[in-house]
Scaffold this motif. Structure first.
Motif, mmCIF file in Angstrom:
data_model
loop_
_atom_site.group_PDB
_atom_site.id
_atom_site.type_symbol
_atom_site.label_atom_id
_atom_site.label_comp_id
_atom_site.label_asym_id
_atom_site.label_seq_id
_atom_site.Cartn_x
_atom_site.Cartn_y
_atom_site.Cartn_z
ATOM 1 N N LYS A 187 0.732 -1.305 0.023
ATOM 2 C CA LYS A 187 -0.183 0.066 0.144
ATOM 3 C C LYS A 187 0.845 1.400 0.017
ATOM 4 C CE LYS A 187 -4.221 -2.170 2.121
ATOM 5 N NZ LYS A 187 -5.261 -1.884 3.105
ATOM 6 N N ILE A 188 0.452 2.462 -0.819
ATOM 7 C CA ILE A 188 1.245 3.421 -0.853
ATOM 8 C C ILE A 188 0.338 4.713 -0.363
ATOM 9 C CG2 ILE A 188 2.494 5.063 -2.566
ATOM 10 C CD1 ILE A 188 2.525 2.702 -4.413
ATOM 11 N N LYS A 189 0.813 5.197 0.508
ATOM 12 C CA LYS A 189 -0.062 6.566 1.136
ATOM 13 C C LYS A 189 0.730 7.725 0.635
ATOM 14 C CE LYS A 189 -1.608 8.501 5.576
ATOM 15 N NZ LYS A 189 -3.210 8.294 5.343
ATOM 16 N N LEU A 190 0.222 8.668 -0.390
ATOM 17 C CA LEU A 190 0.656 9.954 -0.669
ATOM 18 C C LEU A 190 0.646 10.839 0.330
ATOM 19 C CD1 LEU A 190 -0.731 9.929 -4.372
ATOM 20 C CD2 LEU A 190 1.529 9.158 -3.542
ATOM 21 N N VAL A 191 1.626 11.768 0.320
ATOM 22 C CA VAL A 191 1.487 12.999 1.206
ATOM 23 C C VAL A 191 1.455 14.220 0.254
ATOM 24 C CG1 VAL A 191 2.693 14.286 3.240
ATOM 25 C CG2 VAL A 191 2.783 11.697 3.087
ATOM 26 N N ILE A 192 0.423 14.791 0.217
ATOM 27 C CA ILE A 192 0.223 16.014 -0.842
ATOM 28 C C ILE A 192 0.208 17.365 0.092
ATOM 29 C CG2 ILE A 192 -0.974 17.092 -2.749
ATOM 30 C CD1 ILE A 192 -2.086 14.269 -3.267
ATOM 31 N N LEU A 262 11.004 -3.193 -5.121
ATOM 32 C CA LEU A 262 9.955 -2.602 -5.748
ATOM 33 C C LEU A 262 9.555 -1.533 -4.866
ATOM 34 C CD1 LEU A 262 7.733 -2.514 -7.949
ATOM 35 C CD2 LEU A 262 6.314 -4.246 -6.538
ATOM 36 N N GLY A 263 9.363 -1.578 -3.521
ATOM 37 C CA GLY A 263 9.023 -0.650 -2.742
ATOM 38 C C GLY A 263 9.702 0.564 -2.720
ATOM 39 N N ARG A 264 11.143 0.330 -3.046
ATOM 40 C CA ARG A 264 12.051 1.575 -2.913
ATOM 41 C C ARG A 264 11.984 2.212 -4.378
ATOM 42 N NH1 ARG A 264 17.889 1.394 -1.054
ATOM 43 N NH2 ARG A 264 17.192 3.328 -1.042
ATOM 44 N N SER A 265 11.922 1.407 -5.497
ATOM 45 C CA SER A 265 11.755 2.030 -6.964
ATOM 46 C C SER A 265 10.197 2.714 -6.635
ATOM 47 C CB SER A 265 11.693 0.559 -7.781
ATOM 48 O OG SER A 265 11.791 1.382 -9.232
ATOM 49 N N LEU A 266 9.374 2.419 -6.120
ATOM 50 C CA LEU A 266 8.058 3.143 -6.379
ATOM 51 C C LEU A 266 8.198 4.387 -5.490
ATOM 52 C CD1 LEU A 266 5.771 0.219 -5.625
ATOM 53 C CD2 LEU A 266 5.496 1.275 -7.440
ATOM 54 N N HIS A 267 8.850 4.412 -4.520
ATOM 55 C CA HIS A 267 9.010 5.624 -3.498
ATOM 56 C C HIS A 267 10.002 6.587 -4.530
ATOM 57 C CE1 HIS A 267 11.377 8.313 -0.948
ATOM 58 N NE2 HIS A 267 10.125 8.328 -0.181
ATOM 59 N N HIS A 268 11.058 6.053 -5.065
ATOM 60 C CA HIS A 268 11.875 6.838 -5.738
ATOM 61 C C HIS A 268 11.261 7.584 -6.906
ATOM 62 C CE1 HIS A 268 15.625 7.954 -7.938
ATOM 63 N NE2 HIS A 268 15.012 7.551 -8.939
ATOM 64 N N HIS A 269 10.392 6.770 -7.566
ATOM 65 C CA HIS A 269 9.898 7.606 -8.774
ATOM 66 C C HIS A 269 8.801 8.319 -8.559
ATOM 67 C CE1 HIS A 269 12.420 4.275 -10.944
ATOM 68 N NE2 HIS A 269 11.950 4.897 -12.140
ATOM 69 N N ILE A 270 7.844 8.106 -7.849
ATOM 70 C CA ILE A 270 6.852 8.984 -7.359
ATOM 71 C C ILE A 270 7.518 10.312 -6.652
ATOM 72 C CG2 ILE A 270 5.059 9.460 -5.390
ATOM 73 C CD1 ILE A 270 4.211 6.607 -5.932
ATOM 74 N N CYS A 278 5.984 9.980 0.048
ATOM 75 C CA CYS A 278 4.955 8.728 0.370
ATOM 76 C C CYS A 278 5.329 7.820 1.307
ATOM 77 C CB CYS A 278 4.486 8.166 -1.006
ATOM 78 S SG CYS A 278 5.613 7.201 -2.076
ATOM 79 N N THR A 279 4.595 7.085 1.929
ATOM 80 C CA THR A 279 4.871 6.000 2.775
ATOM 81 C C THR A 279 4.613 4.542 2.132
ATOM 82 O OG1 THR A 279 4.692 7.333 4.533
ATOM 83 C CG2 THR A 279 4.913 4.871 4.962
ATOM 84 N N VAL A 280 5.442 3.634 1.939
ATOM 85 C CA VAL A 280 5.288 2.354 1.313
ATOM 86 C C VAL A 280 5.243 1.203 2.669
ATOM 87 C CG1 VAL A 280 5.844 0.579 -0.411
ATOM 88 C CG2 VAL A 280 6.212 2.998 -0.765
ATOM 89 N N GLY A 281 3.989 0.588 2.738
ATOM 90 C CA GLY A 281 3.835 -0.578 3.537
ATOM 91 C C GLY A 281 3.988 -1.829 2.573
ATOM 92 N N ASP A 311 12.137 10.079 8.160
ATOM 93 C CA ASP A 311 13.284 10.178 7.333
ATOM 94 C C ASP A 311 13.327 8.778 6.507
ATOM 95 O OD1 ASP A 311 13.929 8.923 9.826
ATOM 96 O OD2 ASP A 311 16.193 9.616 9.660
ATOM 97 N N HIS A 312 12.335 7.796 6.787
ATOM 98 C CA HIS A 312 12.372 6.306 6.062
ATOM 99 C C HIS A 312 11.072 6.226 5.577
ATOM 100 C CE1 HIS A 312 14.080 2.586 5.281
ATOM 101 N NE2 HIS A 312 13.041 1.962 5.909
ATOM 102 N N HIS A 313 10.867 5.726 4.401
ATOM 103 C CA HIS A 313 9.858 5.652 3.580
ATOM 104 C C HIS A 313 8.978 4.415 3.283
ATOM 105 C CE1 HIS A 313 10.604 9.962 3.618
ATOM 106 N NE2 HIS A 313 11.398 9.548 3.090
ATOM 107 N N VAL A 314 9.902 3.257 3.291
ATOM 108 C CA VAL A 314 9.328 2.084 3.005
ATOM 109 C C VAL A 314 9.567 0.864 3.949
ATOM 110 C CG1 VAL A 314 9.847 0.015 1.343
ATOM 111 C CG2 VAL A 314 10.301 2.559 0.535
ATOM 112 N N PHE A 315 8.508 0.274 4.351
ATOM 113 C CA PHE A 315 8.425 -0.524 5.570
ATOM 114 C C PHE A 315 8.119 -1.838 5.186
ATOM 115 C CE2 PHE A 315 8.100 3.849 6.790
ATOM 116 C CZ PHE A 315 9.013 3.919 7.902
ATOM 117 N N TYR A 316 8.739 -2.840 5.829
ATOM 118 C CA TYR A 316 8.131 -4.445 5.777
ATOM 119 C C TYR A 316 7.635 -4.886 6.984
ATOM 120 C CZ TYR A 316 8.802 -9.385 5.362
ATOM 121 O OH TYR A 316 8.375 -10.628 5.344
ATOM 122 N N TYR A 317 6.490 -5.495 6.824
ATOM 123 C CA TYR A 317 5.810 -5.829 8.191
ATOM 124 C C TYR A 317 6.894 -6.860 9.074
ATOM 125 C CZ TYR A 317 2.444 -8.370 11.383
ATOM 126 O OH TYR A 317 1.965 -8.930 12.299
ATOM 127 N N GLY A 318 7.231 -7.848 8.519
ATOM 128 C CA GLY A 318 8.233 -8.596 9.138
ATOM 129 C C GLY A 318 9.394 -8.081 9.725
#
Length: 441
Positions: A187-192, A262-270, A278-281, A311-318
């Motif tokens: 899931k990706i939460k945008l901060v606008i 993939l999560g880091r790539s999504l954050h980087h490109h957005i 954005c925050t990626v879970g 200051d961190h944006h990609v989080f893995y549940y595990g």
């Protein structure tokens, strides 16, 4: 200008490809060469590398693993894979990881340079920036939002309130193209922020940004993943990723690292194209459509910690030991857990930095966290990038050995964890500003 890293365990091939690139007339600055995956990763960590050209069969670390680890370090690095074997399985894995091409040896010079040229051109491919999206407005975008009914049906599958028994849920998932049987949810939460929105119609502006972000998501997923992307009921962007039994059993692909890549790539490109945080879970991977609602909750919980780590944006549940707590851990409990992870990682590095082929993945695996999260925690708590700390320990010991023993360069290199004396000398000179020989004199 672009910097290219060429990796092959045959020095003559590295030299030949470097010569072709030098004489190509392409917009290339530095050309680095490495003879194994571990040397290559040092270049990725320490230099500005834009394009990685790597052989697939290189002994201890193959090209697929190198590509995966390089993209975890720097998500924007593009890759061309070269191989002596036309192996469909390797080609499929390479493409799924985002390789721009898969070339078979012996290489045709023109074909190789065309492949490099196309990869560089794609790096330059313009995309609308955030302000441009708002300025041009909806009239310049065909607002092909996901079909509402499609999104609603997918959201129902992720909901605990989904109606019907397991067989009905399975049938509905199949109708939606979710055959799995292995699944994960991102899931990706945008901060606008307000300064990204015009004063006229904030809802319209937010809609445009969400639309643009979803298009970036779909572009990154295109042909590389089997996934469904849609808006959640709270207007986040959700992805349901799936693997068949064969895909899940593929060797040389750590699926969690693949998800984080993939999560880091999504954050980087957005962030790059929209200027948005954005925050990626990321959830775990489980087998069966009956776990989709659980995976959805895991992605939500992973995103929850975005508020604790600005200051961190990609989080893995595990990465969080949820089972140690009867309810969500407090900030103090989380800090204590994170400090323990860093101390354990430092101890492991101090005991194993002399080991040839030591990787961040090995340190992370020993601490039961992902490389991405460990790297973040280590830097935050110690002020050192994790690999900088490994190099610091290696360089301090090698300096002491040079000054206080008669060991030869190759003996020192081997003692502190480097297979190649030449590579050791390059790292040493970059670290101290003088070569081992100059220091000895």
């Amino acid at each position: 200008m672009y910097n290219v890293l060429v990796v092959d365990d045959e020095p003559l091939i590295c030299k030949g490809l470097s010569g072709l690139l030098t004489a190509s007339g392409l917009d290339i600055g530095q050309i680095y060469t490495a003879y194994n995956g571990h040397e290559a990763l040092d270049y990725v960590r320490m230099e500005e590398v834009d394009l990685l050209v790597t052989d697939i069969q290189m002994g201890e670390m193959n090209g697929i693993e190198l590509m995966q680890q390089a993209k975890l370090i720097k998500p924007w690095v593009q890759t061309i894979i070269i191989s002596a074997h036309e192996t469909f399985q390797y080609a499929q894995m390479a493409i799924r990881l985002g390789a721009k091409d898969y070339l078979i040896k012996p290489l045709n010079s023109e074909q190789f340079l065309d492949s490099v040229r196309n990869a560089l051109l794609k790096m330059d491919k313009p995309m609308p920036q955030g302000e441009e999206i708002l300025a041009r407005g909806a009239e310049h975008f065909r607002m092909e939002e996901p079909l509402p009914e499609y999104g609603e049906r997918l959201n129902r599958l992720l909901s605990d309130l989904a109606e019907g028994d397991e067989e009905q849920r399975f049938a509905e998932a199949e109708r939606l193209g979710l055959t799995g049987p292995y699944f994960s949810v991102i899931k990706i939460k945008l901060v606008i922020p307000d300064d990204k929105q015009q004063s006229g119609d904030r809802d319209r502006d937010a809609c445009l940004f969400r639309y643009a972000a979803l298009n970036i998501v779909n572009e990154l997923l295109h042909q590389e993943w089997r996934a469904a992307s849609f808006y959640t009921e709270s207007l986040e962007i959700a992805l349901i990723l799936q693997w068949s039994e064969t895909e899940y059993a593929e060797p040389n692909l750590n699926k969690i690292n693949q998800l984080e890549m993939l999560g880091r790539s999504l954050h980087h490109h957005i962030h790059k194209y929209l200027g948005l945080r954005c925050t990626v879970g990321i959830s775990q991977i489980l087998k069966g459509t009956g776990f989709l609602s659980l995976l959805s909750r895991q992605a939500d919980k992973a995103m929850l910690w975005g508020g604790e780590h600005g200051d961190h944006h990609v989080f893995y549940y595990g990465d969080f030991n949820w089972h140690n707590y009867s309810q969500d851990p407090s900030t103090e409990e989380l800090t204590k857990q994170n400090n323990q992870i860093v101390e354990s990682a430092k101890k492991y590095i101090e005991e194993n930095y002399r080991q040839k082929g030591l990787t961040i993945h090995e340190v992370a695996r020993n601490n039961h966290v992902s490389p991405n999260y460990l790297s973040y925690l280590f830097k935050k708590n110690t002020g050192y990038n994790l690999w900088e700390y490994v190099i610091k320990l290696r360089m301090e010991e090698s300096k002491a050995l040079i000054l206080n023993t008669d060991l030869r360069r190759y003996e020192i290199a081997e003692r502190v964890g480097y297979e190649s004396p030449e590579h050791f000398s390059k790292i040493f000179k970059k670290y101290f500003g003088v070569s081992p020989t100059e220091l000895k004199k």
